[in-house]
Motif scaffolding. Structure first.
Motif, PDB file in Angstrom:
ATOM      1  N   ASP A 122       0.850  -1.186   0.000  1.00  0.00           N
ATOM      2  CA  ASP A 122       0.000   0.000   0.000  1.00  0.00           C
ATOM      3  C   ASP A 122       0.891   1.243   0.000  1.00  0.00           C
ATOM      4  O   ASP A 122       2.091   1.157   0.254  1.00  0.00           O
ATOM      5  CB  ASP A 122      -0.966   0.007   1.189  1.00  0.00           C
ATOM      6  CG  ASP A 122      -0.235  -0.017   2.529  1.00  0.00           C
ATOM      7  OD1 ASP A 122       1.013   0.006   2.546  1.00  0.00           O
ATOM      8  OD2 ASP A 122      -0.904  -0.053   3.581  1.00  0.00           O
ATOM      9  N   PHE A 123       0.310   2.361  -0.301  1.00  0.00           N
ATOM     10  CA  PHE A 123       1.031   3.629  -0.195  1.00  0.00           C
ATOM     11  C   PHE A 123       0.015   4.757  -0.184  1.00  0.00           C
ATOM     12  O   PHE A 123      -1.157   4.578  -0.509  1.00  0.00           O
ATOM     13  CB  PHE A 123       2.041   3.811  -1.339  1.00  0.00           C
ATOM     14  CG  PHE A 123       1.458   4.254  -2.659  1.00  0.00           C
ATOM     15  CD1 PHE A 123       1.727   5.524  -3.164  1.00  0.00           C
ATOM     16  CD2 PHE A 123       0.655   3.408  -3.422  1.00  0.00           C
ATOM     17  CE1 PHE A 123       1.212   5.939  -4.379  1.00  0.00           C
ATOM     18  CE2 PHE A 123       0.142   3.807  -4.642  1.00  0.00           C
ATOM     19  CZ  PHE A 123       0.415   5.081  -5.130  1.00  0.00           C
ATOM     20  N   GLY A 124       0.488   5.933   0.210  1.00  0.00           N
ATOM     21  CA  GLY A 124      -0.400   7.091   0.249  1.00  0.00           C
ATOM     22  C   GLY A 124       0.323   8.309   0.773  1.00  0.00           C
ATOM     23  O   GLY A 124       1.492   8.245   1.158  1.00  0.00           O
ATOM     24  N   ARG A 125      -0.363   9.405   0.784  1.00  0.00           N
ATOM     25  CA  ARG A 125       0.191  10.645   1.310  1.00  0.00           C
ATOM     26  C   ARG A 125      -0.956  11.617   1.540  1.00  0.00           C
ATOM     27  O   ARG A 125      -2.072  11.443   1.048  1.00  0.00           O
ATOM     28  CB  ARG A 125       1.215  11.251   0.338  1.00  0.00           C
ATOM     29  CG  ARG A 125       0.674  11.580  -1.030  1.00  0.00           C
ATOM     30  CD  ARG A 125       1.789  12.088  -1.950  1.00  0.00           C
ATOM     31  NE  ARG A 125       1.283  12.459  -3.261  1.00  0.00           N
ATOM     32  CZ  ARG A 125       1.121  11.626  -4.281  1.00  0.00           C
ATOM     33  NH1 ARG A 125       1.428  10.344  -4.131  1.00  0.00           N
ATOM     34  NH2 ARG A 125       0.649  12.058  -5.438  1.00  0.00           N
ATOM     35  N   THR A 126      -0.677  12.653   2.293  1.00  0.00           N
ATOM     36  CA  THR A 126      -1.651  13.701   2.566  1.00  0.00           C
ATOM     37  C   THR A 126      -1.102  15.017   2.034  1.00  0.00           C
ATOM     38  O   THR A 126       0.048  15.371   2.294  1.00  0.00           O
ATOM     39  CB  THR A 126      -1.926  13.832   4.078  1.00  0.00           C
ATOM     40  OG1 THR A 126      -2.424  12.589   4.574  1.00  0.00           O
ATOM     41  CG2 THR A 126      -2.955  14.925   4.333  1.00  0.00           C
ATOM     42  N   ALA A 127      -1.913  15.718   1.263  1.00  0.00           N
ATOM     43  CA  ALA A 127      -1.515  17.011   0.697  1.00  0.00           C
ATOM     44  C   ALA A 127      -2.415  18.093   1.276  1.00  0.00           C
ATOM     45  O   ALA A 127      -3.643  18.005   1.165  1.00  0.00           O
ATOM     46  CB  ALA A 127      -1.627  16.980  -0.821  1.00  0.00           C
ATOM     47  N   VAL A 128      -1.812  19.097   1.887  1.00  0.00           N
ATOM     48  CA  VAL A 128      -2.571  20.186   2.511  1.00  0.00           C
ATOM     49  C   VAL A 128      -2.122  21.508   1.901  1.00  0.00           C
ATOM     50  O   VAL A 128      -0.926  21.754   1.727  1.00  0.00           O
ATOM     51  CB  VAL A 128      -2.350  20.217   4.031  1.00  0.00           C
ATOM     52  CG1 VAL A 128      -3.139  21.359   4.659  1.00  0.00           C
ATOM     53  CG2 VAL A 128      -2.752  18.887   4.658  1.00  0.00           C
ATOM     54  N   ALA A 129      -3.096  22.358   1.573  1.00  0.00           N
ATOM     55  CA  ALA A 129      -2.786  23.674   1.028  1.00  0.00           C
ATOM     56  C   ALA A 129      -3.617  24.735   1.736  1.00  0.00           C
ATOM     57  O   ALA A 129      -4.831  24.566   1.916  1.00  0.00           O
ATOM     58  CB  ALA A 129      -3.057  23.716  -0.472  1.00  0.00           C
ATOM     59  N   ALA A 130      -2.977  25.795   2.161  1.00  0.00           N
ATOM     60  CA  ALA A 130      -3.673  26.947   2.729  1.00  0.00           C
ATOM     61  C   ALA A 130      -3.930  27.945   1.605  1.00  0.00           C
ATOM     62  O   ALA A 130      -3.166  28.041   0.640  1.00  0.00           O
ATOM     63  CB  ALA A 130      -2.827  27.589   3.820  1.00  0.00           C
ATOM     64  N   LYS A 131      -5.031  28.680   1.725  1.00  0.00           N
ATOM     65  CA  LYS A 131      -5.365  29.637   0.676  1.00  0.00           C
ATOM     66  C   LYS A 131      -5.898  30.929   1.278  1.00  0.00           C
ATOM     67  O   LYS A 131      -6.505  30.930   2.363  1.00  0.00           O
ATOM     68  CB  LYS A 131      -6.377  29.035  -0.292  1.00  0.00           C
ATOM     69  CG  LYS A 131      -7.651  28.524   0.357  1.00  0.00           C
ATOM     70  CD  LYS A 131      -8.516  27.753  -0.630  1.00  0.00           C
ATOM     71  CE  LYS A 131      -9.799  27.239   0.030  1.00  0.00           C
ATOM     72  NZ  LYS A 131     -10.630  26.457  -0.916  1.00  0.00           N
ATOM     73  N   ALA A 132      -5.660  32.025   0.581  1.00  0.00           N
ATOM     74  CA  ALA A 132      -6.139  33.338   1.008  1.00  0.00           C
ATOM     75  C   ALA A 132      -6.670  34.066  -0.217  1.00  0.00           C
ATOM     76  O   ALA A 132      -6.108  33.951  -1.314  1.00  0.00           O
ATOM     77  CB  ALA A 132      -5.013  34.143   1.658  1.00  0.00           C
ATOM     78  N   LYS A 133      -7.774  34.805  -0.026  1.00  0.00           N
ATOM     79  CA  LYS A 133      -8.422  35.472  -1.150  1.00  0.00           C
ATOM     80  C   LYS A 133      -8.712  36.926  -0.828  1.00  0.00           C
ATOM     81  O   LYS A 133      -9.283  37.252   0.210  1.00  0.00           O
ATOM     82  CB  LYS A 133      -9.725  34.755  -1.502  1.00  0.00           C
ATOM     83  CG  LYS A 133     -10.382  35.237  -2.783  1.00  0.00           C
ATOM     84  CD  LYS A 133     -11.570  34.373  -3.148  1.00  0.00           C
ATOM     85  CE  LYS A 133     -12.159  34.785  -4.482  1.00  0.00           C
ATOM     86  NZ  LYS A 133     -13.321  33.929  -4.847  1.00  0.00           N
ATOM     87  N   LEU A 134      -8.304  37.815  -1.724  1.00  0.00           N
ATOM     88  CA  LEU A 134      -8.575  39.243  -1.631  1.00  0.00           C
ATOM     89  C   LEU A 134      -9.206  39.657  -2.954  1.00  0.00           C
ATOM     90  O   LEU A 134      -8.583  39.517  -4.011  1.00  0.00           O
ATOM     91  CB  LEU A 134      -7.289  40.025  -1.381  1.00  0.00           C
ATOM     92  CG  LEU A 134      -7.403  41.554  -1.432  1.00  0.00           C
ATOM     93  CD1 LEU A 134      -8.318  42.055  -0.316  1.00  0.00           C
ATOM     94  CD2 LEU A 134      -6.016  42.191  -1.323  1.00  0.00           C
ATOM     95  N   SER A 135     -10.451  40.124  -2.896  1.00  0.00           N
ATOM     96  CA  SER A 135     -11.184  40.463  -4.100  1.00  0.00           C
ATOM     97  C   SER A 135     -11.258  39.230  -5.001  1.00  0.00           C
ATOM     98  O   SER A 135     -11.753  38.193  -4.575  1.00  0.00           O
ATOM     99  CB  SER A 135     -10.519  41.655  -4.805  1.00  0.00           C
ATOM    100  OG  SER A 135     -11.243  42.051  -5.937  1.00  0.00           O
ATOM    101  N   LYS A 136     -10.733  39.297  -6.217  1.00  0.00           N
ATOM    102  CA  LYS A 136     -10.759  38.156  -7.130  1.00  0.00           C
ATOM    103  C   LYS A 136      -9.358  37.575  -7.343  1.00  0.00           C
ATOM    104  O   LYS A 136      -9.079  36.964  -8.368  1.00  0.00           O
ATOM    105  CB  LYS A 136     -11.356  38.567  -8.471  1.00  0.00           C
ATOM    106  CG  LYS A 136     -12.816  38.989  -8.396  1.00  0.00           C
ATOM    107  CD  LYS A 136     -13.352  39.359  -9.767  1.00  0.00           C
ATOM    108  CE  LYS A 136     -14.815  39.806  -9.685  1.00  0.00           C
ATOM    109  NZ  LYS A 136     -15.335  40.182 -11.039  1.00  0.00           N
TER     110      LYS A 136
END
Length: 419
Positions: A122-136
């Protein structure tokens, strides 16, 4: 060399997101606009090598590559917190289990392969991304499944490829989307680790990119311009023009593109020289679609792309081959049919044939290859198994230089909406 800013950005933005998630109205958008899905993917792969072209694996001839996996792909995407600057988080949880396949699975690319030639259980991984939005305008930092014309993650096996980096996307002007960013690590589709970005096994430094796409003519026309650099290895520019035009009962389309690539900086992979001229013409009427495509490579190098990525931006890219060898000229004819026209909605059939010539490889300057690919797919339209899809892909490739293969894939995807 990676600078301190690129190292600190993921942690800093993640902490900012966590700090910006109070209870009450401000967090409403974060939760209310969230979407969570779980895709259950069952993948069977069988490739037979023909005419004595089978590879040597651990000193033994591998007459075929075969494997079978069950994968779980959790895709959780939050909305944005309310306020002038909105914050959010995206998460990919990826896990795949071997159902069958051992030493013969080495070239299936469904699973990681241990040093003894055995496929991982078996195999796997976790991918996490933070995001920020100003206007468009949105900033995303972390790891995710990125799909850009000059860096297209591959999702053709058990688990999707992901990249770790930062990307800015802006839609402030109507019709115009601007992109810019940098990726630092690459997790290929059959690997749980995060490796340096590389080309042909040669590691570079950061992968920097910028681009813009302008849609006009009621969104029927798109003009795209891109530039990318794998530091100390290669640089590449890409220009694309697409257009779609209704003509009576038909919809006619065109996809024209040009790549220009060469070595960059320290040129760790040596002198590189690659240009691609390509075009695809499409015609759709009723339940039938037709395509005729031509792809012309120029220069001493194969097509320049990060290891493990899809060649999907190339008009002649397919399930088994991209026809992207040095100096190769290739053409394609394709037909798609939707059986909704015969009263069977959800059932589709695709057939295509690609022929390549003038290949400069293996000491030859006139090598040829051809490929035939078919896909029969059905998606359940209603009931408790609605959206479950079954795809059977059947392919043949024959080459003057390289491996001759006959291949079958059976892929079952069952997407479940959890939120």
């Amino acid at each position: 060399m990676k600078n301190a800013v690129s190292r600190l950005l993921p942690s800093a933005l993640t902490l900012a997101v966590i700090a910006a998630l109070p209870t009450g109205a401000q967090a409403a958008g974060f939760v209310e606009d969230a979407k969570v899905s779980l895709n259950l993917r069952n993948y069977y792969f069988n490739r037979n090598y023909l005419n004595g072209t089978d590879p040597l694996i651990q000193g033994e001839r591998q007459g075929q590559a075969e494997g079978w996996t069950q994968s779980f792909i959790l895709d959780a995407r939050s909305g944005f917190t309310q306020g002038t600057v909105g914050f959010g988080l995206d998460l990919l949880g990826l896990y795949s289990v071997k159902l069958d396949g051992n030493r013969g699975a080495a070239n299936s690319q469904l699973l990681p392969i241990h040093d003894d030639g055995q496929a991982a259980d078996d195999f796997g991984r976790t991918a996490v991304a933070a995001k920020a939005k100003l206007s468009k305008t949105e900033l995303k930092v972390g790891e995710w499944f990125a799909v850009l014309p000059i860096l297209r993650a591959d999702d053709g096996r058990s688990l999707p490829q992901t990249f770790q980096g930062a990307q800015l996307t802006s839609n402030e002007l109507d019709g115009l989307t601007l992109y810019g960013g940098q990726f630092w690590k690459n997790s290929q589709r059959h690997d749980a680790s995060r490796e340096e970005m590389s080309f042909g096994g040669i590691e570079g430094d950061d992968f920097n990119f910028a681009g813009g796409e302008y849609r006009f003519n009621a969104n029927n026309t798109l003009l795209g311009v891109w530039h990318a650099r794998l530091e100390d290895v290669y640089q590449q520019s890409y220009v694309q023009l697409t257009h779609s035009q209704p003509v009576g009962d038909w919809v006619l389309g065109a996809n024209l593109g040009y790549f220009d690539g060469k070595d960059e900086g320290a040129a760790k992979a040596g002198k590189l020289d690659n240009k691609v001229y390509q075009g695809a013409l499409t015609a759709k009427t009723g339940n039938n679609s037709f395509m005729l495509a031509y792809q012309h490579l120029d220069g001493d190098s194969k097509f320049l792309r990060i290891d493990g990525t899809s060649g999907g931006t190339l008009v002649n890219d397919g399930f088994t081959n991209s026809y992207d060898a040095p100096e190769e000229r290739s053409w394609q004819i394709r037909h798609d049919y939707n059986f909704a026209g015969l009263g069977i909605p959800g059932l589709t059939l695709m057939n295509r044939y690609v022929s390549g010539s003038n290949i400069h490889t293996g000491g030859r300057t006139d090598a040829e290859e051809w490929g035939r690919e078919s896909e029969l797919a059905y998606t359940i339209q209603e009931g408790s198994l609605k959206n479950l899809s079954v795809r059977w892909r059947n392919s043949d490739v024959r080459r003057d230089v390289g491996q001759d293969i006959h291949e079958n894939r059976l892929i079952i995807n069952y997407p479940l909406s959890l939120l």
